[in-house]
Design a protein around this motif. Structure first.
Motif, PDB file in Angstrom:
ATOM      1  N   ARG A 120      -6.489   1.142   2.515  1.00 48.67           N
ATOM      2  CA  ARG A 120      -7.450   0.286   1.883  1.00 48.67           C
ATOM      3  C   ARG A 120      -6.017   0.000   1.203  1.00 48.67           C
ATOM      4  O   ARG A 120      -6.001   0.658   0.231  1.00 48.67           O
ATOM      5  N   VAL A 121      -6.821  -1.118   0.445  1.00 49.17           N
ATOM      6  CA  VAL A 121      -5.399  -1.453  -0.752  1.00 49.17           C
ATOM      7  C   VAL A 121      -6.312  -1.633  -1.930  1.00 49.17           C
ATOM      8  O   VAL A 121      -7.917  -3.046  -2.129  1.00 49.17           O
ATOM      9  N   TRP A 122      -6.096  -1.780  -3.321  1.00 46.78           N
ATOM     10  CA  TRP A 122      -7.023  -1.287  -4.334  1.00 46.78           C
ATOM     11  C   TRP A 122      -5.744  -1.908  -5.619  1.00 46.78           C
ATOM     12  O   TRP A 122      -4.573  -2.131  -5.599  1.00 46.78           O
ATOM     13  N   GLN A 123      -6.356  -2.224  -6.290  1.00 45.05           N
ATOM     14  CA  GLN A 123      -5.907  -3.193  -7.679  1.00 45.05           C
ATOM     15  C   GLN A 123      -5.629  -1.352  -8.656  1.00 45.05           C
ATOM     16  O   GLN A 123      -6.231  -0.971  -8.690  1.00 45.05           O
ATOM     17  N   LEU A 124      -4.443  -1.145  -9.307  1.00 41.43           N
ATOM     18  CA  LEU A 124      -4.261   0.057 -10.023  1.00 41.43           C
ATOM     19  C   LEU A 124      -4.500  -0.662 -10.986  1.00 41.43           C
ATOM     20  O   LEU A 124      -4.482  -1.527 -11.574  1.00 41.43           O
ATOM     21  N   PRO A 125      -5.973   0.351 -11.388  1.00 41.24           N
ATOM     22  CA  PRO A 125      -6.300   0.234 -12.761  1.00 41.24           C
ATOM     23  C   PRO A 125      -4.926   0.077 -13.989  1.00 41.24           C
ATOM     24  O   PRO A 125      -4.467   0.990 -13.950  1.00 41.24           O
ATOM     25  N   ASN A 126      -5.501  -1.302 -15.330  1.00 36.72           N
ATOM     26  CA  ASN A 126      -4.241  -0.687 -15.926  1.00 36.72           C
ATOM     27  C   ASN A 126      -4.453   0.494 -17.232  1.00 36.72           C
ATOM     28  O   ASN A 126      -5.757   0.680 -17.265  1.00 36.72           O
TER      29      ASN A 126
ATOM     30  N   VAL B 158      -8.291  11.101   2.380  1.00 40.89           N
ATOM     31  CA  VAL B 158      -7.670  10.904   2.412  1.00 40.89           C
ATOM     32  C   VAL B 158      -6.384  11.230   1.828  1.00 40.89           C
ATOM     33  O   VAL B 158      -5.905  12.732   1.747  1.00 40.89           O
ATOM     34  N   CYS B 159      -5.398  10.913   3.604  1.00 41.00           N
ATOM     35  CA  CYS B 159      -4.680  12.202   4.042  1.00 41.00           C
ATOM     36  C   CYS B 159      -2.974  11.835   2.716  1.00 41.00           C
ATOM     37  O   CYS B 159      -2.559  12.671   2.734  1.00 41.00           O
ATOM     38  N   CYS B 160      -3.397  10.430   2.225  1.00 41.18           N
ATOM     39  CA  CYS B 160      -1.579   9.973   1.795  1.00 41.18           C
ATOM     40  C   CYS B 160      -1.782   8.494   1.289  1.00 41.18           C
ATOM     41  O   CYS B 160      -3.014   7.726   0.933  1.00 41.18           O
ATOM     42  N   LEU B 161      -1.364   8.700   0.239  1.00 43.87           N
ATOM     43  CA  LEU B 161      -1.676   7.677  -0.790  1.00 43.87           C
ATOM     44  C   LEU B 161      -0.153   6.823  -1.348  1.00 43.87           C
ATOM     45  O   LEU B 161       1.558   6.760  -1.545  1.00 43.87           O
ATOM     46  N   ALA B 162       0.528   5.683  -1.641  1.00 43.77           N
ATOM     47  CA  ALA B 162       1.403   5.057  -2.451  1.00 43.77           C
ATOM     48  C   ALA B 162       1.006   3.981  -3.365  1.00 43.77           C
ATOM     49  O   ALA B 162      -0.188   3.366  -3.917  1.00 43.77           O
ATOM     50  N   ILE B 163       2.020   4.362  -4.723  1.00 37.23           N
ATOM     51  CA  ILE B 163       1.404   3.529  -5.259  1.00 37.23           C
ATOM     52  C   ILE B 163       2.778   2.101  -5.534  1.00 37.23           C
ATOM     53  O   ILE B 163       3.893   1.984  -5.499  1.00 37.23           O
ATOM     54  N   LEU B 164       2.052   0.404  -4.823  1.00 38.18           N
ATOM     55  CA  LEU B 164       3.344  -0.377  -4.320  1.00 38.18           C
ATOM     56  C   LEU B 164       3.566  -1.165  -5.930  1.00 38.18           C
ATOM     57  O   LEU B 164       2.389  -2.219  -6.536  1.00 38.18           O
TER      58      LEU B 164
ATOM     59  N   LYS C 136       0.673  10.800  -6.484  1.00 35.85           N
ATOM     60  CA  LYS C 136       1.600   9.503  -6.788  1.00 35.85           C
ATOM     61  C   LYS C 136       1.412   9.246  -8.663  1.00 35.85           C
ATOM     62  O   LYS C 136      -0.075   9.417  -8.975  1.00 35.85           O
ATOM     63  N   GLN C 137       2.504   9.032  -9.268  1.00 37.11           N
ATOM     64  CA  GLN C 137       2.276   8.827 -10.417  1.00 37.11           C
ATOM     65  C   GLN C 137       3.196   7.872 -10.823  1.00 37.11           C
ATOM     66  O   GLN C 137       4.028   7.162 -10.208  1.00 37.11           O
TER      67      GLN C 137
ATOM     68  N   LEU D 185      -0.539  -2.108  -7.114  1.00 35.86           N
ATOM     69  CA  LEU D 185      -1.739  -1.265  -6.240  1.00 35.86           C
ATOM     70  C   LEU D 185      -0.998  -0.199  -5.908  1.00 35.86           C
ATOM     71  O   LEU D 185      -0.187   0.855  -5.979  1.00 35.86           O
ATOM     72  N   ILE D 186      -2.316   0.000  -4.849  1.00 35.99           N
ATOM     73  CA  ILE D 186      -2.689   2.418  -4.742  1.00 35.99           C
ATOM     74  C   ILE D 186      -3.288   1.183  -2.976  1.00 35.99           C
ATOM     75  O   ILE D 186      -3.782   0.607  -2.628  1.00 35.99           O
ATOM     76  N   ILE D 187      -2.378   1.694  -2.539  1.00 35.29           N
ATOM     77  CA  ILE D 187      -2.551   1.964  -0.909  1.00 35.29           C
ATOM     78  C   ILE D 187      -2.616   3.371  -0.675  1.00 35.29           C
ATOM     79  O   ILE D 187      -1.989   4.095  -0.668  1.00 35.29           O
ATOM     80  N   SER D 188      -4.215   3.578   0.389  1.00 30.03           N
ATOM     81  CA  SER D 188      -4.826   4.969   0.623  1.00 30.03           C
ATOM     82  C   SER D 188      -4.988   4.933   2.407  1.00 30.03           C
ATOM     83  O   SER D 188      -5.201   3.930   2.681  1.00 30.03           O
ATOM     84  N   ALA D 189      -4.504   6.135   2.817  1.00 28.64           N
ATOM     85  CA  ALA D 189      -4.602   6.302   4.681  1.00 28.64           C
ATOM     86  C   ALA D 189      -5.550   7.609   4.404  1.00 28.64           C
ATOM     87  O   ALA D 189      -4.903   8.318   3.789  1.00 28.64           O
TER      88      ALA D 189
END
Length: 345
Positions: free
Chosen positions: A93-99, A60-66, A24-25, A82-86
């Motif tokens: 897992r829910v991650w903060q998208l690094p600045n 890590v099968c799939c990602l989303a940037i939220l 994801k970009q 956020l980054i959502i990974s599955a």
């Protein structure tokens, strides 16, 4: 990364130790997920790996940037990107998208556990098998799993809001329509189901496909599904009826995208385009292939990852070539890493 104008190779993002399954970009940030169980954060402009996020124990099968968006309650959620990974490990897992301004933390010899902990916000557990697909908006995540269920999660709490039961085989794909408060799932049981996000009830079961429904897209007012039976179908999400069947007359549909005018879909031999409103087959975009792995298009170009003569190519088609009077229309030009034509191919 390639220059779409010339085909010249611009960058190679190296670092993963296994196959890259998800990308994801967002702006200058690229996020990738791999069979090596890590998520990597890259700078597109520099090609540098900035961070490595560890924690998943399988692919890590799939990602989303939220990104922050207004929810049905009028709130802006999430508060920050956020980054959502599955993963195949059955967790999200829910991650903060690094600045982009964050200092790079990746070091080749570092385990990175402290970095991962700094960005990890939550681990969502409940699925009992591989999570094959996710969709997210606002404060909501929808996930589809090989445990035959779909789950609706609330991001702030990390809790399951609904466990959607009804499919009898693996769920391969999900889509989310936040405006109508519905989600959609496609399964190996050949069906598509439309669910109510508020109540968790199944509104419609869409029958017609005769094999695995592996792809869904719910956008531009159209719900389109694609299956291993070689067809795509357009549905009316308000009453569950099938409006149009787009037939490939070939192998399984491996990829597709649609907008309000057209559907472009690929299988093992061809890439075709249809009129989404009438179902008319408009043209065969690519032929004589042995595989089509992915397709994406915008107003100007269509880009497809294909296999031809045992080699993998990125094919770039220009919808505006005729309008702009470009030369070599209809001629396939193969270029090397410098963008120079390779004669005889």
């Amino acid at each position: 990364m390639y220059d779409v104008q010339t085909g010249a190779l611009q960058k190679i993002f190296q670092g993963h130790d296994g196959g890259v399954w998800a990308m994801k970009q967002e702006g200058d940030i690229l996020v990738s997920g791999s069979t090596d169980r890590t998520i990597r954060i890259w700078s597109i402009s520099s090609g540098e790996c900035l961070h490595v996020l560890r924690g998943h124990t399988s692919t890590v099968c799939c990602l989303a940037i939220l990104n922050p968006a207004t929810t049905s309650d009028g709130l802006v959620m999430p508060e920050r990107p956020l980054i959502i990974s599955a993963s195949r490990d059955s967790t999200l897992r829910v991650w903060q998208l690094p600045n982009p301004d964050d200092l790079p933390t990746y070091q080749a010899n570092s385990s990175g556990d402290d970095v991962s902990s700094a960005y990890l916000l939550n681990v969502l557990t409940g699925h009992q098998n591989t999570i094959r697909d996710i969709a997210a908006h606002g404060d909501t995540i929808v996930s589809g799993s090989f445990d035959c269920t779909v789950r609706v999660w609330r991001i702030p709490t990390g809790q399951t809001v609904h466990r959607l039961v009804g499919h009898t085989q693996k769920v391969y794909t999900v889509a989310l329509d936040h405006e109508s408060r519905r989600c959609v799932s496609g399964s190996m049981d050949n069906s598509v189901k439309i669910w109510c996000l508020d109540t968790g009830s199944c509104l419609f079961t869409l029958q017609g496909h005769t094999s695995l429904v592996g792809l869904l897209q719910f956008s531009h007012g159209f719900l389109v599904s694609a299956a291993a039976d070689g067809t795509l179908r357009s549905w009316n999400p308000d009453d569950g009826t099938c409006k149009i069947v787009f037939s490939k007359r070939g192998g399984a549909i491996t990829c597709f995208q649609h907008d309000s005018q057209k559907v472009i879909g690929g299988s093992d031999r061809t890439l075709k385009m249809w009129d989404i409103n009438t179902g008319e087959h408009l043209r065969e975009l690519l032929s004589d292939l042995t595989g089509v792995w992915q397709v994406q298009f915008d107003e100007r170009r269509c880009v497809a990852a294909v296999q031809r003569n045992q080699l993998t190519y990125i094919e770039v088609l220009d919808f505006g070539a005729r309008r702009d009077g470009m030369q070599d229309r209809g001629r396939r030009i193969v270029v090397d890493a410098h963008g120079c034509e390779i004669e005889g191919l």
